[in-house]
Design a protein around this motif. Sequence first.
Motif, PDB file in Angstrom:
ATOM      1  N   LEU A   1       8.876  -4.072  14.750  1.00  0.00           N
ATOM      2  CA  LEU A   1       7.925  -4.330  13.675  1.00  0.00           C
ATOM      3  C   LEU A   1       8.692  -4.692  12.417  1.00  0.00           C
ATOM      4  CD1 LEU A   1       5.403  -1.400  14.147  1.00  0.00           C
ATOM      5  CD2 LEU A   1       5.251  -3.716  15.006  1.00  0.00           C
ATOM      6  N   MET A   2       8.217  -5.718  11.738  1.00  0.00           N
ATOM      7  CA  MET A   2       8.864  -6.162  10.507  1.00  0.00           C
ATOM      8  C   MET A   2       7.788  -6.470   9.471  1.00  0.00           C
ATOM      9  SD  MET A   2      11.969  -8.513  12.101  1.00  0.00           S
ATOM     10  CE  MET A   2      11.176  -9.952  11.527  1.00  0.00           C
ATOM     11  N   GLY A   3       8.142  -6.328   8.226  1.00  0.00           N
ATOM     12  CA  GLY A   3       7.236  -6.655   7.138  1.00  0.00           C
ATOM     13  C   GLY A   3       7.994  -6.648   5.828  1.00  0.00           C
ATOM     14  N   THR A   4       7.343  -7.096   4.781  1.00  0.00           N
ATOM     15  CA  THR A   4       7.940  -7.064   3.446  1.00  0.00           C
ATOM     16  C   THR A   4       7.021  -6.255   2.535  1.00  0.00           C
ATOM     17  OG1 THR A   4       6.881  -9.155   2.866  1.00  0.00           O
ATOM     18  CG2 THR A   4       9.136  -9.271   3.675  1.00  0.00           C
ATOM     19  N   VAL A   5       7.628  -5.520   1.635  1.00  0.00           N
ATOM     20  CA  VAL A   5       6.879  -4.669   0.715  1.00  0.00           C
ATOM     21  C   VAL A   5       7.186  -5.124  -0.709  1.00  0.00           C
ATOM     22  CG1 VAL A   5       6.510  -2.319  -0.098  1.00  0.00           C
ATOM     23  CG2 VAL A   5       6.982  -2.737   2.326  1.00  0.00           C
ATOM     24  N   SER A   6       6.138  -5.355  -1.480  1.00  0.00           N
ATOM     25  CA  SER A   6       6.311  -5.693  -2.897  1.00  0.00           C
ATOM     26  C   SER A   6       5.449  -4.741  -3.719  1.00  0.00           C
ATOM     27  CB  SER A   6       5.921  -7.150  -3.161  1.00  0.00           C
ATOM     28  OG  SER A   6       4.555  -7.359  -2.855  1.00  0.00           O
ATOM     29  N   HIS A   7       5.786  -4.618  -4.994  1.00  0.00           N
ATOM     30  CA  HIS A   7       5.004  -3.727  -5.853  1.00  0.00           C
ATOM     31  C   HIS A   7       4.866  -4.325  -7.248  1.00  0.00           C
ATOM     32  CE1 HIS A   7       9.061  -2.547  -7.134  1.00  0.00           C
ATOM     33  NE2 HIS A   7       8.504  -2.061  -8.223  1.00  0.00           N
ATOM     34  N   THR A   8       3.872  -3.835  -7.965  1.00  0.00           N
ATOM     35  CA  THR A   8       3.634  -4.228  -9.350  1.00  0.00           C
ATOM     36  C   THR A   8       3.696  -2.964 -10.189  1.00  0.00           C
ATOM     37  OG1 THR A   8       2.190  -6.019  -8.643  1.00  0.00           O
ATOM     38  CG2 THR A   8       2.017  -5.324 -10.939  1.00  0.00           C
ATOM     39  N   ASN A   9       4.545  -2.988 -11.224  1.00  0.00           N
ATOM     40  CA  ASN A   9       4.676  -1.839 -12.117  1.00  0.00           C
ATOM     41  C   ASN A   9       3.487  -1.760 -13.073  1.00  0.00           C
ATOM     42  OD1 ASN A   9       7.158  -0.835 -11.140  1.00  0.00           O
ATOM     43  ND2 ASN A   9       8.246  -2.419 -12.258  1.00  0.00           N
ATOM     44  N   ILE A  10       3.339  -0.621 -13.688  1.00  0.00           N
ATOM     45  CA  ILE A  10       2.254  -0.358 -14.630  1.00  0.00           C
ATOM     46  C   ILE A  10       2.587  -1.018 -15.971  1.00  0.00           C
ATOM     47  CG2 ILE A  10       1.100   1.502 -15.889  1.00  0.00           C
ATOM     48  CD1 ILE A  10       1.650   3.230 -13.345  1.00  0.00           C
ATOM     49  N   LEU A  11       1.581  -1.670 -16.584  1.00  0.00           N
ATOM     50  CA  LEU A  11       1.811  -2.379 -17.840  1.00  0.00           C
ATOM     51  C   LEU A  11       1.681  -1.492 -19.068  1.00  0.00           C
ATOM     52  CD1 LEU A  11       0.014  -5.762 -17.083  1.00  0.00           C
ATOM     53  CD2 LEU A  11       2.459  -5.221 -16.997  1.00  0.00           C
ATOM     54  N   CYS A  12       0.807  -0.482 -19.018  1.00  0.00           N
ATOM     55  CA  CYS A  12       0.594   0.395 -20.166  1.00  0.00           C
ATOM     56  C   CYS A  12       0.817   1.842 -19.750  1.00  0.00           C
ATOM     57  CB  CYS A  12      -0.828   0.257 -20.712  1.00  0.00           C
ATOM     58  SG  CYS A  12      -1.197  -1.400 -21.330  1.00  0.00           S
TER      59      CYS A  12
ATOM     60  N   ILE B   1       1.914  -4.639   1.396  1.00  0.00           N
ATOM     61  CA  ILE B   1       2.729  -4.776   2.601  1.00  0.00           C
ATOM     62  C   ILE B   1       2.337  -6.115   3.219  1.00  0.00           C
ATOM     63  CG2 ILE B   1       3.376  -3.783   4.826  1.00  0.00           C
ATOM     64  CD1 ILE B   1       2.221  -1.087   3.731  1.00  0.00           C
ATOM     65  N   ALA B   2       3.255  -7.076   3.197  1.00  0.00           N
ATOM     66  CA  ALA B   2       2.940  -8.436   3.636  1.00  0.00           C
ATOM     67  C   ALA B   2       3.806  -8.836   4.828  1.00  0.00           C
ATOM     68  CB  ALA B   2       3.148  -9.408   2.472  1.00  0.00           C
ATOM     69  N   ASN B   3       3.435  -9.943   5.423  1.00  0.00           N
ATOM     70  CA  ASN B   3       4.191 -10.546   6.537  1.00  0.00           C
ATOM     71  C   ASN B   3       4.409  -9.577   7.691  1.00  0.00           C
ATOM     72  OD1 ASN B   3       4.526 -12.935   4.940  1.00  0.00           O
ATOM     73  ND2 ASN B   3       6.168 -11.891   3.859  1.00  0.00           N
TER      74      ASN B   3
ATOM     75  N   ASN C   1      -3.912  -4.217   3.501  1.00  0.00           N
ATOM     76  CA  ASN C   1      -2.478  -4.100   3.261  1.00  0.00           C
ATOM     77  C   ASN C   1      -2.133  -3.953   1.773  1.00  0.00           C
ATOM     78  OD1 ASN C   1      -3.230  -6.800   2.668  1.00  0.00           O
ATOM     79  ND2 ASN C   1      -1.148  -7.496   2.994  1.00  0.00           N
ATOM     80  N   VAL C   2      -3.140  -3.794   0.919  1.00  0.00           N
ATOM     81  CA  VAL C   2      -2.934  -3.687  -0.525  1.00  0.00           C
ATOM     82  C   VAL C   2      -3.411  -2.314  -1.004  1.00  0.00           C
ATOM     83  CG1 VAL C   2      -3.503  -4.651  -2.788  1.00  0.00           C
ATOM     84  CG2 VAL C   2      -3.228  -6.167  -0.812  1.00  0.00           C
ATOM     85  N   PHE C   3      -2.583  -1.670  -1.824  1.00  0.00           N
ATOM     86  CA  PHE C   3      -2.917  -0.380  -2.427  1.00  0.00           C
ATOM     87  C   PHE C   3      -2.911  -0.568  -3.938  1.00  0.00           C
ATOM     88  CE2 PHE C   3      -1.042   0.381   1.665  1.00  0.00           C
ATOM     89  CZ  PHE C   3      -1.850   1.356   2.216  1.00  0.00           C
ATOM     90  N   ASN C   4      -4.066  -0.399  -4.565  1.00  0.00           N
ATOM     91  CA  ASN C   4      -4.209  -0.563  -6.016  1.00  0.00           C
ATOM     92  C   ASN C   4      -4.467   0.786  -6.669  1.00  0.00           C
ATOM     93  OD1 ASN C   4      -3.998  -3.446  -6.256  1.00  0.00           O
ATOM     94  ND2 ASN C   4      -5.993  -3.575  -5.265  1.00  0.00           N
ATOM     95  N   GLY C   5      -4.408   0.802  -8.001  1.00  0.00           N
ATOM     96  CA  GLY C   5      -4.744   2.002  -8.754  1.00  0.00           C
ATOM     97  C   GLY C   5      -3.691   3.089  -8.657  1.00  0.00           C
ATOM     98  N   LEU C   6      -2.426   2.687  -8.491  1.00  0.00           N
ATOM     99  CA  LEU C   6      -1.350   3.666  -8.313  1.00  0.00           C
ATOM    100  C   LEU C   6      -0.760   4.093  -9.654  1.00  0.00           C
ATOM    101  CD1 LEU C   6       0.457   2.002  -5.275  1.00  0.00           C
ATOM    102  CD2 LEU C   6      -1.305   3.787  -5.258  1.00  0.00           C
TER     103      LEU C   6
END
Length: 179
Positions: A67-78, A88-90, A111-116
Amino acid sequence: NNGTITVTPTSGVGPYTFVLDGTTTLTGAGPVVFPNVSAGSHSVVVSNSAGCSTTPTTIIVGAGAVLMGTVSHTNILCNGVSTGSITIANAAGGATPYQYSLDGVNWQTSNVFNGLTAATYSAYFRDNNGCQFSQNNIVITQPAALSLTSSVSQPTCAQANGSIVVTGAGGVSPYQYSL
């Protein structure tokens, strides 16, 4: 180690004794199934009730797809808000459909987790066979809390020549100011 080997005797008189890798023994009329077998080369010997045995038979158990995949994240702006996200993509390999998790316990189809919040996370996905991919130490950060300092210069006499100097800190620059 979730492969299986099924052995079916084709001649002789039962009951039979089936020995896998010289250690695991099953008895019966056949066929028999050896569960929890690891990928790789294995040896099976079958003996009948008269004490006749087969020569060792080599059986190769293949490994499942990686199993393979790529993980990306977005940091908090405020500072102090819950706007981080992990994607978790691909996802590839194994048997679809996939499920996704941030704790390996609670699974979802998205595959998307928001509100972290700001924290360190692990991301998982699993295939329809229960095989898992994971990536640890995904750090979602937040900027320092916004703050400001100000200084006031009073007007002289009755003129409109006073001033206020405001300096912002924390958060993400550049800053915008307003009165």
